[in-house]
Enzyme design. Structure first.
Site, PDB file in Angstrom:
ATOM      1  N   GLU A 192      10.058   0.673  10.436  1.00 30.29           N
ATOM      2  CA  GLU A 192      11.008   1.771  10.231  1.00 30.29           C
ATOM      3  C   GLU A 192      10.259   3.055  10.561  1.00 30.29           C
ATOM      4  O   GLU A 192       9.416   3.488   9.772  1.00 30.29           O
ATOM      5  CB  GLU A 192      11.486   1.812   8.773  1.00 30.29           C
ATOM      6  N   LYS A 226       0.841  -1.204   0.000  1.00 31.32           N
ATOM      7  CA  LYS A 226       0.000   0.000   0.000  1.00 31.32           C
ATOM      8  C   LYS A 226       0.870   1.246   0.000  1.00 31.32           C
ATOM      9  O   LYS A 226       1.513   1.553   0.998  1.00 31.32           O
ATOM     10  CB  LYS A 226      -0.912   0.059   1.230  1.00 31.32           C
ATOM     11  N   GLU A 285      10.321  15.279  16.084  1.00 30.62           N
ATOM     12  CA  GLU A 285      10.719  15.141  14.688  1.00 30.62           C
ATOM     13  C   GLU A 285      10.033  16.242  13.890  1.00 30.62           C
ATOM     14  O   GLU A 285       8.820  16.420  13.988  1.00 30.62           O
ATOM     15  CB  GLU A 285      10.281  13.775  14.177  1.00 30.62           C
ATOM     16  N   CYS A 311      13.477  10.710   7.253  1.00 24.36           N
ATOM     17  CA  CYS A 311      13.497  10.211   8.626  1.00 24.36           C
ATOM     18  C   CYS A 311      14.874  10.319   9.267  1.00 24.36           C
ATOM     19  O   CYS A 311      14.987  10.294  10.482  1.00 24.36           O
ATOM     20  CB  CYS A 311      13.004   8.774   8.651  1.00 24.36           C
TER      21      CYS A 311
END
Ligand code: NAP
Ligand code: MG
Length: 505
Positions: free
Chosen positions: A265, A190, A398, A299
């Site tokens: 991840e 997906k 983040e 990331c």
């Protein structure tokens, strides 16, 4: 890097109304629901995709299971499997301009960057993993008697669900698909609802390469619908996920009833540490790129830049000069160095974090808002912030936008402690020519990847993944194959006391 003339890159390279790829066929969702896809450089709709539900997931999983159990895939010799993956890599190379266009339109990243990085890496990943099927050996383990033999084999884990984000749409699909196919699994992938177009083109090439029906299924749709349906499907033996830590946790919880295999991840908040033996001018462009690459939607972004206190001002000013020179503009404009953020929501998140830091006394050295010449789309200026402290949300959280924070430090031990003061642990950078300090820092930093005098490097041969809230499991290299296979141990007793019928001797 040269790009195509405008008239060649401007034509739409996709069908505005797409179907998804299930069991070798191109289908709408069973319930007929669709989603709009937008170009983040303009905010305008560019395509419509099916929004897959449980019935579609069920069909895809059944096709994938059938392809594994009774199709040619499960019996295919390793060499042939490798050759198919290699063929896919070659077809991606043949279609690289179209892929780069799709990434530029759908994700917003500059065409040249998509071509030179995302598409190039995708080709490299499939090429690398095409070599693995013929090298996935088991072991023969010494037994306690000469009449016994013990060996291990690796078997594909089964039907794999793969859920990926929008920041590197095609490359993330490659990171997931290439090792799964090398291991002999079948896949339900997906893509992110924001960026499904390159995965759909990939589906067409999977078909052209000649993969048997059902080996690769590509379901488009929203996380809350398609993703949730995948997590709740008992037929998916393993999920490989890249995305946010919070969704990673929900996938973990949803997988518990099935004891499903997982690799996650997740997010990061990476420290990048400049030691005081380094000439700032020689590395400052790389320090900027560590945070700004892919518009900071990365990331591993090195957003927490630790610098010796005496260098804080010089580094901040030089970074500000670099940010000022970056041309922010549409992905399809050859003049753009940096494209928009993926969505208005993402832009708002970054904007709020930056504004909050200013309210708390941070200094915005450059940027912090919408570029003056970009009224439409979701553009945000590359931003350099100093006078921050470790407790500010802009440092703790983040960011996932083109923002770099400059954090002064006084001693080596202090900077290592502060670098590690995060629940994440995906990546880190260290800049020094002092071998001892470089290795000492690498050993002490809690992160899955440490770069010394470089940043943001990846290779299909090198394991990649996180400590702590950055997830678990490793992608790439031999390490990832452990996550797509089950090891089976076979014990054979050849002792003559076990006799065949009629053999009384
Ligand atoms: P996200 O919301 O976690 O989405 C990632 C993927 O999960 C998308 O395909 C999404 O579908 C799907 N999803 C959403 N909710 C789901 C659910 N309840 N069940 C199953 N699937 C679900 O992440 P994002 O905000 O799109 O992407 C940015 C985040 O990804 C950042 O936090 C970043 O750190 C992380 N990231 C990590 C890495 C890494 O390698 N560690 C790489 C890239 C990004 P939709 O299509 O609806 O979004
Ligand atoms: Mg999302």
């Amino acid at each position: 890097m040269s790009v195509l003339p405008d008239d060649q890159i401007a034509k739409p390279a996709f069908e505005p109304s797409s179907k998804m790829f299930v069991g070798g066929r191109w289908l709408d969702s069973r319930d007929g629901e669709t989603l709009a896809v937008f170009n983040p450089s303009t905010g305008r709709q560019i395509a419509t995709i099916p929004n897959a539900g449980y019935a579609d997931v069920d069909l895809a999983v059944k096709s994938a299971q059938q392809a594994l159990d009774s199709g040619p895939w499960g019996r295919m010799p390793a060499r042939e499997r490798g050759l198919l993956i290699r063929k896919l890599s070659d077809l991606i190379e043949k279609n690289r301009i179209e892929f780069a266009q799709l990434e530029a339109l759908d994700n917003g990243k500059p065409f040249a960057a998509a071509n030179a990085y995302d598409v190039a890496k995708t080709i490299e990943w499939f090429e690398y993993f095409s070599g693995w099927p013929t090298k996935m050996n088991g072991q023969v383990i010494p037994a306690d008697s000469p009449s016994k033999m013990i060996y291990t084999t690796r078997q594909p884990v089964g039907v794999v669900g793969q859920i990926i984000p929008w920041n590197f749409p095609l490359m993330m699909a490659a990171w997931k698909l290439a090792p799964a196919l090398a291991a002999g699994c079948t896949v339900v992938l997906k893509p992110a609802e924001e960026t499904p177009l390159s995965a759909l083109l990939l589906g067409r090439l999977v078909q052209e390469a000649g993969f048997p029906d059902g080996v690769v299924n590509i379901l488009t749709g929203a996380g809350e619908k398609t993703g949730v349906a995948m997590v709740s499907h008992p037929g998916i033996a393993k999920i490989a996920f890249t995305g946010s830590t919070s969704i990673g946790k929900s996938i973990m919880a949803g997988s518990a009833p099935f004891l499903r295999r997982l690799t996650l991840e997740l997010g990061g908040n990476s420290p990048n540490i400049l030691l005081d033996d380094i000439d700032v001018e020689s590395v400052v462009a790389q320090l900027a790129d560590a945070a700004f690459a892919n518009h900071g939607q990365n990331c591993c972004a090195g957003t927490r830049l630790f610098v010796p206190r005496a260098l804080e001002r010089e580094v901040s000013e030089r970074l500000g000069d670099i940010a000022r020179r970056i041309k922010v503009g549409p992905g399809m404009d050859p003049a753009s160095d940096m494209g928009p953020l993926i969505s208005n929501l993402q832009k708002q998140r970054v904007q709020v974090l930056v504004a909050d830091s200013a309210d708390r006394g941070a200094k915005i050295v450059f940027g912090g808002g919408t570029p003056a010449d970009q009224a439409e789309g979701y553009f945000f200026e590359p931003t350099v912030i100093s006078n921050v402290d470790d407790d500010m949300p802009i440092v703790r959280e983040e960011i996932f936008g083109p923002v770099i924070t400059v954090l002064p430090y006084d001693t080596f031990d202090e900077v290592v402690t502060r670098a590690n003061a995060t629940e994440y642990g995906l990546a880190a950078g260290i800049w020094t020519r002092d071998l001892n300090l470089a290795h000492e820092t690498a050993a002490k930093i809690r992160a899955g990847t440490v770069w010394i005098n470089t940043y943001n490097e990846t290779s299909p041969a090198v394991p990649f993944g996180g400590f702590g809230h950055s997830g678990y499991g490793r992608e790439h290299g031999e390490a990832v194959l452990d996550h797509y296979t089950e090891i089976k141990s076979v014990w054979v007793n050849m002792d003559p006391s076990v006799k065949t019928k009629g053999n009384q001797a």
